[in-house]
Design a protein around this motif. Structure first.
Motif, PDB file in Angstrom:
ATOM      1  N   ARG A   1       0.834  -1.324   0.094  1.00 20.37           N
ATOM      2  CA  ARG A   1       0.056   0.027   0.302  1.00 20.37           C
ATOM      3  C   ARG A   1       0.929   1.200  -0.118  1.00 20.37           C
ATOM      4  N   LEU A   2       2.077   1.295   0.322  1.00 23.42           N
ATOM      5  CA  LEU A   2       3.068   2.390   0.088  1.00 23.42           C
ATOM      6  C   LEU A   2       2.843   2.815  -1.197  1.00 23.42           C
ATOM      7  N   PRO A   3       2.593   4.427  -1.244  1.00 21.89           N
ATOM      8  CA  PRO A   3       2.455   5.152  -2.498  1.00 21.89           C
ATOM      9  C   PRO A   3       3.551   5.055  -3.395  1.00 21.89           C
ATOM     10  N   TRP A   4       4.878   4.625  -2.778  1.00 24.07           N
ATOM     11  CA  TRP A   4       6.290   4.662  -3.776  1.00 24.07           C
ATOM     12  C   TRP A   4       6.575   3.383  -4.125  1.00 24.07           C
ATOM     13  N   ILE A   5       5.781   2.415  -3.819  1.00 23.91           N
ATOM     14  CA  ILE A   5       5.908   0.837  -4.469  1.00 23.91           C
ATOM     15  C   ILE A   5       5.967   0.678  -5.835  1.00 23.91           C
ATOM     16  N   GLU A   6       7.002   0.231  -6.637  1.00 23.47           N
ATOM     17  CA  GLU A   6       6.723   0.096  -8.116  1.00 23.47           C
ATOM     18  C   GLU A   6       6.588  -1.363  -8.061  1.00 23.47           C
TER      19      GLU A   6
END
Length: 402
Positions: A37-42
């Motif tokens: 859920r982290l917004p920076w995760i690709e």
């Protein structure tokens, strides 16, 4: 034949597992979903030794854009493995290895112990001396808060094992060739660096609404991220030097018993670390926590537990798996649970034939507390998307624990 990878049910981003979700503890699955859920995760990749960790799951590989999470590295920055093949054969060894174990324990401090000053080999070995001089001189550049009073410990702990799952082993491969292997990291200084930066990350405004505050991140272009990476790369190098120093000491102990022994090239690999990598046109910051790099041709080491042996592997460069593989067998029960479930008689039985401690002080490291290593290896070396190929299986003959 396995069908890995499989998607993580309920994940919010591209998440693939080389493990059966039904066989992973629910708390670890929820932890992985929080990471996704982290917004920076690709991309998020899950290795077959996956289990619950602090903040981020052990056995996880995160590819993030313009951000890094210190908890996705762990507090033992640069923890990893080293191994070397010797010229000895199994038949060269005596029936009892107790004397050899004592010799190793004499030269390598274990547990909370450290050297009395700097390890002698850091003065006598030119390559180690140069690297130690570089790192010790750079200590003043560390930016973690209130870290300056730890400098003396940096000197005395370099070339020491620590405790927990860290170990030194003498092993034999399937051709009866003898190997030396060890597992350790950046000792107390890596832990102190990590904990200070994690505390800083938790105070930053962009982390206040995360699903788990332990997953707090630093953002690219900020002073906080620059400071963390500066310290982290130093700690990774220190961990590598610590292992190289210990290996030199273990070699010296072996020479006392076998003066004519010689050694091959060493294999070294981190399994708690950060690297900047590119996949296609995607430039990402990759954190491996309980995972090794398995780029094409990379040699890696995947250990089991006391008495269960280890594997030397070669990476296949599987970009679907972010060129990664597991770091070991992975725990199947906590340390406290292991102490409740097993006795020292169980420990003696499960480590039969291995020269090692068999007392309650290492009961939490009993093989029964870990997953089956052969199953873990099979999950990543067979099937439709393998991560590594096995080059050698090592049988444990002697194990030193802290």
């Amino acid at each position: 034949m396995n069908e890995f990878p499989v998607p993580l049910p309920g994940a919010h981003t591209d998440t693939l597992m080389w493990a059966n979700p039904e066989e992973v503890e629910p708390a670890a699955l929820e932890q992985l979903r929080n990471i996704s859920r982290l917004p920076w995760i690709e991309k998020l990749r899950v290795m077959p030794d996956v289990h619950l960790g602090k903040g981020a799951t052990v056995g996880s590989v995160l590819a993030m854009r313009d951000a890094v999470s210190p908890s996705a590295v762990g507090v033992d920055i640069g923890c990893g493995m080293a191994a070397v093949q010797t010229s000895l054969m199994l038949e060269d060894l005596p029936d009892s290895l107790k004397s050899l174990r004592s010799s190793i324990e004499e030269v390598v401090p274990v547990g909370f112990n450290a050297h009395n000053g700097t390890a002698d080999v850091l003065h006598s070995d030119e390559a180690l001396r140069r690297e130690a001089t570089r790192l010790f001189s750079a200590f003043s550049t560390l930016r973690a808060p209130n870290i300056s009073d730890r400098e003396s410990r940096v000197h005395t702990q370099c070339g020491s094992l620590g405790s927990g799952n860290h170990f030194i082993e003498v092993c034999a491969d399937d051709e009866s060739q003898i190997w030396l292997m060890l597992h350790s990291g950046s000792r107390n200084i890596g832990k102190e660096i990590a904990e200070r930066h994690i505390a800083t990350a938790k105070t930053l405004e962009h982390n206040l609404d995360l699903p788990d505050r332990d997953l707090a991140v630093f953002l690219a272009g900020t002073a906080e991220m620059e400071a963390y990476l500066n310290d982290l790369y130093w700690a990774q190098d220190y961990a590598r030097l610590n292992r190289a120093t210990m290996m030199a000491l273990v070699k010296s102990a072996l020479r006392r018993h076998f003066p004519s022994v010689h050694f091959g090239s060493e294999v070294q690999c981190h399994h708690n670390y950060v690297a900047q990598e590119t996949y296609g046109d995607l430039e990402v910051i990759v954190t491996r926590k309980g995972a090794i790099r398995a780029g094409r041709g990379d040699l890696g080491l995947i250990p089991g537990s006391m008495g269960t042996g280890s594997y030397v592997v070669r990476g296949l460069g599987n970009e679907q798996g972010l060129c990664s593989a597991s770091h070991g067998a992975g725990r199947r029960m906590s340390r406290n649970a292991a102490k409740r479930a097993f006795t020292t008689d169980d420990l003696a039985e499960q480590t039969a034939g291995v020269e090692c401690r068999k007392d309650r002080g290492v009961l939490d490291e009993i093989p029964g507390a870990y997953k089956d290593l052969r199953t873990v290896i099979e999950a990543q070396s067979t099937g439709r998307s393998p991560l590594v190929e096995v080059t050698a299986h090592l049988r444990t003959l002697l194990c030193v624990k802290g």
